[in-house]
Scaffold this motif. Sequence first.
Motif, short mmCIF file in Angstrom:
data_model
loop_
_atom_site.label_atom_id
_atom_site.label_comp_id
_atom_site.label_asym_id
_atom_site.label_seq_id
_atom_site.Cartn_x
_atom_site.Cartn_y
_atom_site.Cartn_z
N GLN A 223 31.08 73.19 39.20
CA GLN A 223 31.12 72.60 37.87
C GLN A 223 32.27 71.62 37.75
O GLN A 223 33.23 71.64 38.52
CB GLN A 223 31.27 73.70 36.81
N TRP A 224 32.15 70.75 36.74
CA TRP A 224 33.21 69.81 36.38
C TRP A 224 34.16 70.45 35.39
O TRP A 224 33.72 71.16 34.48
CB TRP A 224 32.61 68.56 35.75
N TYR A 225 35.46 70.19 35.55
CA TYR A 225 36.47 70.69 34.63
C TYR A 225 37.44 69.58 34.25
O TYR A 225 37.82 68.76 35.09
CB TYR A 225 37.27 71.84 35.27
N ALA A 226 37.83 69.56 32.99
CA ALA A 226 38.88 68.65 32.53
C ALA A 226 40.21 69.16 33.08
O ALA A 226 40.52 70.35 32.97
CB ALA A 226 38.92 68.59 31.01
N VAL A 227 41.02 68.26 33.65
CA VAL A 227 42.29 68.69 34.25
C VAL A 227 43.50 67.93 33.73
O VAL A 227 44.63 68.37 33.94
CB VAL A 227 42.24 68.59 35.79
N ALA A 228 43.30 66.78 33.07
CA ALA A 228 44.45 66.00 32.60
C ALA A 228 43.96 64.91 31.66
O ALA A 228 42.78 64.54 31.66
CB ALA A 228 45.19 65.36 33.78
N LYS A 229 44.87 64.41 30.85
CA LYS A 229 44.60 63.20 30.10
C LYS A 229 44.77 62.00 31.05
O LYS A 229 45.58 62.05 31.98
CB LYS A 229 45.56 63.07 28.92
N SER A 230 44.02 60.96 30.80
CA SER A 230 44.14 59.77 31.65
C SER A 230 45.57 59.23 31.66
O SER A 230 46.06 58.75 32.69
CB SER A 230 43.18 58.68 31.17
N SER A 231 46.24 59.32 30.53
CA SER A 231 47.61 58.81 30.43
C SER A 231 48.59 59.61 31.27
O SER A 231 49.70 59.14 31.55
CB SER A 231 48.06 58.80 28.97
N HIS A 232 48.23 60.83 31.67
CA HIS A 232 49.10 61.63 32.53
C HIS A 232 49.19 61.04 33.95
O HIS A 232 50.18 61.27 34.65
CB HIS A 232 48.59 63.07 32.64
N VAL A 233 48.14 60.34 34.35
CA VAL A 233 48.09 59.80 35.71
C VAL A 233 48.44 58.32 35.63
O VAL A 233 47.58 57.44 35.51
CB VAL A 233 46.70 60.00 36.34
N ARG A 234 49.72 58.04 35.72
CA ARG A 234 50.21 56.67 35.56
C ARG A 234 50.17 55.92 36.88
O ARG A 234 50.35 56.52 37.95
CB ARG A 234 51.64 56.69 35.02
N TRP B 198 29.83 76.84 12.15
CA TRP B 198 28.95 76.95 13.32
C TRP B 198 29.64 76.37 14.56
O TRP B 198 30.55 75.55 14.45
CB TRP B 198 27.62 76.23 13.09
N THR B 199 29.17 76.81 15.71
CA THR B 199 29.60 76.25 16.99
C THR B 199 28.39 76.07 17.88
O THR B 199 27.58 76.99 18.03
CB THR B 199 30.61 77.15 17.72
N ASP B 200 28.27 74.90 18.46
CA ASP B 200 27.24 74.61 19.45
C ASP B 200 27.89 74.75 20.82
O ASP B 200 28.70 73.91 21.22
CB ASP B 200 26.71 73.19 19.23
N MET B 201 27.59 75.84 21.51
CA MET B 201 28.15 76.09 22.84
C MET B 201 27.18 75.55 23.89
O MET B 201 26.07 76.07 24.07
CB MET B 201 28.38 77.59 23.07
N VAL B 202 27.58 74.47 24.56
CA VAL B 202 26.74 73.83 25.57
C VAL B 202 27.15 74.40 26.93
O VAL B 202 28.27 74.17 27.39
CB VAL B 202 26.90 72.31 25.54
N VAL B 203 26.24 75.14 27.54
CA VAL B 203 26.52 75.80 28.82
C VAL B 203 25.48 75.34 29.83
O VAL B 203 24.31 75.72 29.75
CB VAL B 203 26.49 77.34 28.66
N THR B 204 25.89 74.50 30.77
CA THR B 204 24.97 73.96 31.77
C THR B 204 25.42 74.38 33.16
O THR B 204 26.56 74.83 33.34
CB THR B 204 24.92 72.42 31.69
N PRO B 205 24.56 74.23 34.17
CA PRO B 205 24.98 74.57 35.54
C PRO B 205 26.10 73.69 36.07
O PRO B 205 26.76 74.05 37.05
CB PRO B 205 23.68 74.36 36.35
N ASP B 206 26.32 72.53 35.43
CA ASP B 206 27.29 71.57 35.95
C ASP B 206 28.58 71.49 35.15
O ASP B 206 29.51 70.76 35.52
CB ASP B 206 26.66 70.18 36.01
N GLY B 207 28.68 72.24 34.06
CA GLY B 207 29.87 72.23 33.23
C GLY B 207 29.53 72.64 31.80
O GLY B 207 28.37 72.59 31.40
N SER B 208 30.55 73.03 31.06
CA SER B 208 30.32 73.54 29.71
C SER B 208 31.32 72.94 28.73
O SER B 208 32.44 72.60 29.10
CB SER B 208 30.44 75.07 29.69
#
Length: 349
Positions: free
Chosen positions: A22-33, A219-229
């Motif tokens: 799966q894909w995961y968020a790891v940083a803000k773009s601004s963190h990678v200068r 309400w919450t829409d929880m999107v759970v896919t094989p490639d990321g959530s």
Amino acid sequence: MSEAITLKERIEDRVNSGILGQWYAVAKSSHVRPGKPHGVKALGRNLVLWRDKDGAIRCIEDYCPHRGARLSYGVVHEGNIACGYHGVVLDGDGRILRVPAMPKCSLEGKKALASYPVRELADCVFVYFASVEKPEAPELPTPPELADPEWTGFLCYSHWACNYRYALDNLADPMHGCYLHANSFTLAFGAKQDHMKLEQREDGFLVSRVEQAGENFDWTDMVVTPDGSYCRLDIPYPKAAGPGGVFRIIGFTTPVDDTHCMVFFWRLRKVQGLAREVFRFMYRTTLEPRHWAVLEQDRVMLEGMPDDARKREMLYQHDIGVARIRQLLNRQAKAQIAAEDAALTRAAG
């Protein structure tokens, strides 16, 4: 019996550490200068990010194959990463390009480290963690709001000292809004009693209050896919919050290790023209501190919970969303473990 217990423990460990493939968020773009490496930890792995000559972000293990130093302590050299300890240079594929202290060293040209596919989206850096059954990166699951120019907003990032599953449970529990956030600018309205309902979908589920809509975090829409959530939710806004209607939140959570996680929340409104600029100005000058206060309430509450809280909890009807997200994660982990076991059997036979 022991085999069943072992499988159960393996599933629990996998869910706690993070589902692979799966894909995961790891940083803000601004963190990678540009010109500076950035170290992160996700799914228990130390990684280093940097921008190459074209500005694209590269990601490999944060480990020098020479002696194990952190590459994130080094420098970016001609679009590659150079270790600060002895200057060993590696490219974005994890291959050793140069050993400056010994020209024509036998290490040069060797693929020494794992590399990770990277995508940038809406000011965020996503990394793909391969699995046995999915060694190649699929398309990044993209919330439509983040690719639609009619929406505008801001990305909020925070590091929490709790397992990422606590953050997911919190998002799948709309009923906490009218209690934990009762004194906030936007979540002070609506009834404090209700029942919850669950609508199952192909890509996850929608959990919502039965008797109330459009008053609070309903309400919450929880999107759970094989490639990321990820999750999607709306916060009704009073007129004093300026133009743009409801406040939409898109959220990603990433496990760091068993007791820490990263959370990424986009705070969005669908608004154009002058109204768009008014909203962005109001957010930076007035709304942002209030939203951070709400997020801090969540962080403090979740960090105060013991690591074994799930073993001692007593759930009731309001927790149908919590139960469902756990069920889906367990199902993904079980299938992943089965694929790994099958691959080992094939290799041994």
